[in-house]
Design a protein around this motif. Structure first.
Motif, PDB file in Angstrom:
ATOM      1  N   GLU A   1       1.863 -32.238 -11.636  1.00  0.00           N
ATOM      2  CA  GLU A   1       0.979 -33.384 -11.504  1.00  0.00           C
ATOM      3  C   GLU A   1       0.112 -33.271 -10.250  1.00  0.00           C
ATOM      4  N   VAL A   2       0.634 -32.633  -9.202  1.00  0.00           N
ATOM      5  CA  VAL A   2      -0.159 -32.409  -7.996  1.00  0.00           C
ATOM      6  C   VAL A   2      -1.375 -31.549  -8.331  1.00  0.00           C
ATOM      7  N   ILE A   3      -1.172 -30.476  -9.098  1.00  0.00           N
ATOM      8  CA  ILE A   3      -2.292 -29.608  -9.496  1.00  0.00           C
ATOM      9  C   ILE A   3      -3.302 -30.397 -10.302  1.00  0.00           C
TER      10      ILE A   3
ATOM     11  N   ASN B   1     -14.889 -32.782  -7.435  1.00  0.00           N
ATOM     12  CA  ASN B   1     -16.220 -32.736  -8.036  1.00  0.00           C
ATOM     13  C   ASN B   1     -16.965 -31.446  -7.721  1.00  0.00           C
ATOM     14  N   ILE B   2     -16.611 -30.801  -6.627  1.00  0.00           N
ATOM     15  CA  ILE B   2     -17.323 -29.580  -6.248  1.00  0.00           C
ATOM     16  C   ILE B   2     -17.125 -28.476  -7.272  1.00  0.00           C
ATOM     17  N   LEU B   3     -16.066 -28.582  -8.090  1.00  0.00           N
ATOM     18  CA  LEU B   3     -15.831 -27.571  -9.120  1.00  0.00           C
ATOM     19  C   LEU B   3     -16.968 -27.533 -10.139  1.00  0.00           C
ATOM     20  N   GLN B   4     -17.736 -28.613 -10.221  1.00  0.00           N
ATOM     21  CA  GLN B   4     -18.876 -28.618 -11.131  1.00  0.00           C
ATOM     22  C   GLN B   4     -20.033 -27.771 -10.599  1.00  0.00           C
ATOM     23  N   LEU B   5     -19.955 -27.361  -9.329  1.00  0.00           N
ATOM     24  CA  LEU B   5     -21.029 -26.585  -8.729  1.00  0.00           C
ATOM     25  C   LEU B   5     -20.741 -25.094  -8.706  1.00  0.00           C
TER      26      LEU B   5
ATOM     27  N   ALA C   1      -5.195 -32.995  -8.118  1.00  0.00           N
ATOM     28  CA  ALA C   1      -6.058 -32.408  -7.091  1.00  0.00           C
ATOM     29  C   ALA C   1      -7.318 -31.805  -7.704  1.00  0.00           C
ATOM     30  N   LEU C   2      -7.153 -31.022  -8.761  1.00  0.00           N
ATOM     31  CA  LEU C   2      -8.300 -30.329  -9.346  1.00  0.00           C
ATOM     32  C   LEU C   2      -9.199 -31.271 -10.138  1.00  0.00           C
ATOM     33  N   HIS C   3      -8.608 -32.262 -10.796  1.00  0.00           N
ATOM     34  CA  HIS C   3      -9.413 -33.135 -11.632  1.00  0.00           C
ATOM     35  C   HIS C   3     -10.348 -33.999 -10.786  1.00  0.00           C
ATOM     36  N   ASP C   4      -9.957 -34.293  -9.555  1.00  0.00           N
ATOM     37  CA  ASP C   4     -10.773 -35.139  -8.687  1.00  0.00           C
ATOM     38  C   ASP C   4     -11.636 -34.303  -7.746  1.00  0.00           C
TER      39      ASP C   4
ATOM     40  N   SER D   1      -6.165 -39.401 -15.031  1.00  0.00           N
ATOM     41  CA  SER D   1      -7.066 -39.404 -16.179  1.00  0.00           C
ATOM     42  C   SER D   1      -6.375 -38.841 -17.409  1.00  0.00           C
ATOM     43  N   GLU D   2      -6.783 -39.333 -18.567  1.00  0.00           N
ATOM     44  CA  GLU D   2      -6.162 -38.891 -19.810  1.00  0.00           C
ATOM     45  C   GLU D   2      -6.606 -37.481 -20.180  1.00  0.00           C
TER      46      GLU D   2
END
Length: 848
Positions: A451-453, A461-465, A456-459, A403-404
């Protein structure tokens, strides 16, 4: 016999490799012509003639032993300036150790007294050989041996006491105390005055009143029944030597002395007494060294266990171990370690600032502010890398998204990474742009790790919780803020009249301490990814595949930890203990799994620090007993002893599985077996079994009503508004089969998205889990308030340098590279916030 040690002279030869060392002052009894002198002491020294040399306690003990054995073959003399041909100034008649000092009794000649009194020879120098070898066959080696000592005028070591003649006295016994005390003994000879002088000597050593009192009592016991003044002085001299020596290592320790008051001390008893004192002193010195070694070990562990410090900085900090003493408490040692760690962090900060371009001993002036939060070259490097990765098959098939833009939390974590590896990212940027040489093919590019970080983090979704944050300053712990709200209980609905008391609101901001732990995973990387020796050699397809796999593994681990933490804290609210439930009937040798009578079971939780030490007690423990033997949980390390262990296979349904030390399932056969656990009550139960004459779609409406009921409980009873649902994809699909999602029967607040997946129930958005091994399984729907659980990153995920991969069976290299990645983080939910979660258990009564 070594040829270089042979030197034959008609007079007594001066041995090669001897060392002369100046000791402390000498006092001479003018009438009795005897005194006790300090010949030398332990230490490390330098002299142009000998270079660096050391005198140790072992060497001094060897000199005493060789003196007592007569190894040198003649008397040991004190001469004038190490010139034996001028005659003897004195003879050493006794040699002994006193703490770290070598002392001796000397009988002085008139020549020696004249040198001291009239010729100005005021200093004493020792002469010894490091390894004395006899000149007779078979040329035995005896080790360090005292050869002589000399009265000198100009010692090589300055600032030492001068030799002084003392007044004469009638004392004709062995003098073993300071000369100043001996002078006073010649004037005051009764017991009370001896005790007074003894007490003053102890007071000068800063001993406590209680310790001085114990020593004086001991002295009184020693002097009981002794009428001979000479023997009194000798006993007190030995006792004072022991007391002053012990005062340096164990000031509060006083030996226990038992004396027969009717007979007093015989000569044999005196000898036995002081042999005991010497043994006690040796033991105390040994104990003190053991205690100091333990303190040094603790200090070293504290410094080496600190993350974020380089090995070079740690080595500098560990030099302070020389300051540690045996008397220091554990708290004092840890305080010293903390002080050194803070200093080390400042050194590391200066190094990083230098890497950012700030030069000078004092670093930048004022406050350092980075406007963008990222190194500009790192950003350009990341952009170039993503541009290339978008041309790979991994991007085409959706394995990586690239993602950009990223979420603010992901941006903060990348900022941490950029700060940690600023120099390496700058260099890789120059390599990609042809400004610099190449990167070793044994190194895993930092752009890949970054790029691994990001992926991994951008995808995730649980981080939104959860409350996702960074804390680069965290070491072993971090503080988690939270708001605790209680119902308002003010009088008159908050109305306050003149001069009336003002009630406090029920909202407080508190902090909870969370422990930082290291999350580590190992990777096996193909050699094609490592081919980074030139720009044209980069295999971008290999990069893409490895970014996809590494980021997926990292994502799954973090998602599993976060989801399990949210469920655990929810279940812990109002959990009910179940004690000694009988499970023997299920263990007949045919079952590997047993079921608890009530469910769900709360998963036990134990907090650990960075070193793996437990913090506090286990909450909601599970205890399984086979007779009198406790069955421990299986830990998966492969290091557990042979035996039976348990695994909480499904906490939702209360399934306990038994395995051996390798993890293989076993079928126990026990006639006496019990289990104690905690049952979750912060749940609603929904049996999926269809009642008679009921369709599945209609029955599933009941599940939606259970969810709505739990929402109402949170809002009405807890004053918390849940704003998310978390469940597996299986449960997500099951919910959408309810009648309420048929267009004609649809209710407001519940809906599906354009792909037919569950979007919301009762206006609570639905999220699906996307990682294996999550405790929610296909039986639990978790609801709660977003931001309750905290995910705090102290050090961004990074990978170690690569090393050759080997086959686990044969140990042979297999053409791959191995590395491990680590992230330091804390995942924590403040216990008072457990009421911000609840859940629904979906189960089959007949299937269980």
């Amino acid at each position: 016999m070594p040829q270089h040690n042979r030197k034959i002279q008609l007079e007594a030869p001066t041995h090669t490799k001897t060392v002369r060392f100046l000791a402390s002052a000498v006092s001479v009894d003018a009438e009795q012509k005897t005194s006790v002198v300090t010949i030398t002491r332990t230490g490390k020294f330098f002299d142009p003639r000998y270079g660096h040399f050391e005198i140790s306690t072992t060497m001094l003990q060897s000199m005493v032993n060789n003196f007592n054995k007569g190894v040198f073959g003649q008397d040991i003399f004190i001469d004038k300036a190490h010139n034996p041909s001028d005659g003897a100034a004195g003879t050493i008649t006794r040699l002994f150790l006193d703490g770290n000092k070598l002392r001796g009794e000397v009988a002085w000649t008139p020549f020696g007294q004249e040198l001291i009194e009239k010729k100005g020879y005021r200093y004493l120098s020792a002469e010894f050989i490091e390894n004395f070898v006899s000149n007779e066959e078979p040329h035995t080696e005896f080790g360090p041996t005292l050869l002589a000592a000399g009265l000198v005028v100009r010692p090589c070591i300055k600032n030492l006491d001068r030799v002084e003649l003392s007044e004469g006295e009638d004392f004709d016994g062995m003098q073993l105390i300071s000369q100043q005390l001996a002078v006073q003994f010649s004037k005051e000879s009764n017991v009370e005055k001896l005790l007074k002088l003894f007490k003053e000597a102890l007071a000068n050593k800063k001993l406590s009143e209680s310790a001085i009192s114990k020593w004086v009592d001991t002295a009184k016991k020693v002097l009981e029944g002794i009428s001979d003044e000479t023997q009194q002085k000798t006993l007190m001299a030995n006792l004072q030597e022991t007391a002053l020596s012990l005062a340096e290592t164990s000031p509060e320790t006083v030996p226990n002395v038992t004396v027969n008051t009717s007979t007093g001390l015989t000569e044999e008893a005196v000898k036995s007494l002081f042999e005991k004192l010497e043994a006690d002193k040796a033991k105390l010195l040994s104990d003190a060294q053991t205690k100091r070694d333990a303190n040094v070990k603790l200090f070293t562990e504290q410094v080496n266990g600190t993350e974020g410090l380089s090995d070079g900085v740690k080595a500098k900090l560990l030099r302070s171990a020389d300051l540690i003493t045996a008397e220091m408490t554990e708290g004092q040692v840890k305080a010293l370690a903390t002080q050194q760690i803070v200093l080390g962090e400042e050194l590391e900060a200066q190094t990083k600032l230098a890497g950012m371009g700030f030069q000078g001993g004092n670093g930048p002036m004022g406050s350092v502010v980075l406007a963008s939060g990222h190194n500009a070259n790192a950003m350009k490097l990341a952009e170039d890398v993503r541009k290339q990765l978008k041309q790979t098959s991994s991007f085409s098939n959706g394995s990586i998204r690239l993602s950009e833009t990223v979420d603010p939390f992901v941006d903060k974590v990348l900022t941490l990474f950029d700060g940690q590896y600023n120099q390496q990212l700058n260099r890789e940027y120059k390599v990609l742009n042809g400004e610099e040489g190449s990167i070793s093919d044994a190194a895993l590019p930092y752009a890949f790790r970054r790029e691994v970080i990001r992926e991994a983090l951008h995808d995730m979704n649980i981080l939104q919780l959860v409350a996702a944050e960074t804390d680069p300053g965290a070491q072993s712990t971090t503080q988690i803020p939270y708001e605790e709200r209680k119902p308002f209980k003010g009088r008159n609905d908050g109305l306050v009249f003149e001069r009336g008391g003002i009630p406090k609101a029920g909202v407080q901001t508190r902090f909870d301490m969370a422990y930082v732990n290291a999350m580590k995973i190992a990777f096996n990387v193909s050699n094609e990814l490592m081919h980074f020796t030139r720009v044209s050699g980069i295999n971008w397809d290999a990069w893409g595949r490895h970014v996809a796999s590494c980021s997926r593994i990292l994502r799954e681990i973090v998602v599993r930890r976060l989801a399990n933490e949210m469920l655990r804290i929810s279940d812990s609210l109002a959990a009910v203990p179940v004690n000694a439930e009988n499970i023997a009937s299920q263990l007949d040798g045919s079952n590997t799994v047993v079921k608890t009578s009530t469910f769900p079971v709360v998963r036990p939780h134990q907090v650990f620090d960075l070193q793996g030490n437990t913090v506090g007690n286990t909450s909601n423990p599970i205890t399984i007993m086979f007779g009198s033997t406790e069955i421990l949980p299986f830990d998966g390390t492969g290091n557990q002893a042979s035996g039976t262990y348990y695994v909480l296979a499904n906490c939702n349904l209360g399934y306990i599985q038994f395995v051996d030390e390798t993890g293989e399932v076993v079928t126990p056969n026990e006639t006496n077996a019990t289990i104690s656990y905690s049952r979750a009550t912060n749940v609603a139960m929904f049996d999926i079994d269809l009642p008679a004459d009921t369709k599945l779609e209609q029955h599933l409406n009941g599940l939606l009503r259970k969810i709505g009921n739990r929402k109402a409980v949170m809002k009405d009873d807890r004053f918390q508004a849940p704003n998310f649902l978390l469940m597996s994809n299986t449960l997500n699909d099951m919910c959408t089969n309810a009648d309420q999602f048929i267009v004609s029967l649809k209710r407001d607040g519940s809906d599906t998205n354009g792909m037919g997946d569950l979007a919301a129930i009762k206006a609570m958005p639905a999220w699906s889990t996307n990682a294996p091994g999550i405790d929610l399984g296909d039986e639990r729907i978790l609801m709660g308030q977003r931001g309750t659980t905290h995910y705090r990153v102290a050090k961004a995920f990074s990978m170690s340098e690569m090393q050759e991969g080997r086959d686990p069976e044969t140990g042979e290299m297999n053409g791959t590279k191995e590395a491990y990645g680590e992230e330091y983080n804390a995942i924590h939910t403040p216990k008072p916030l457990a009421d911000r979660y609840t859940s629904v258990v979906v189960y089959s009564g007949t299937g269980r």
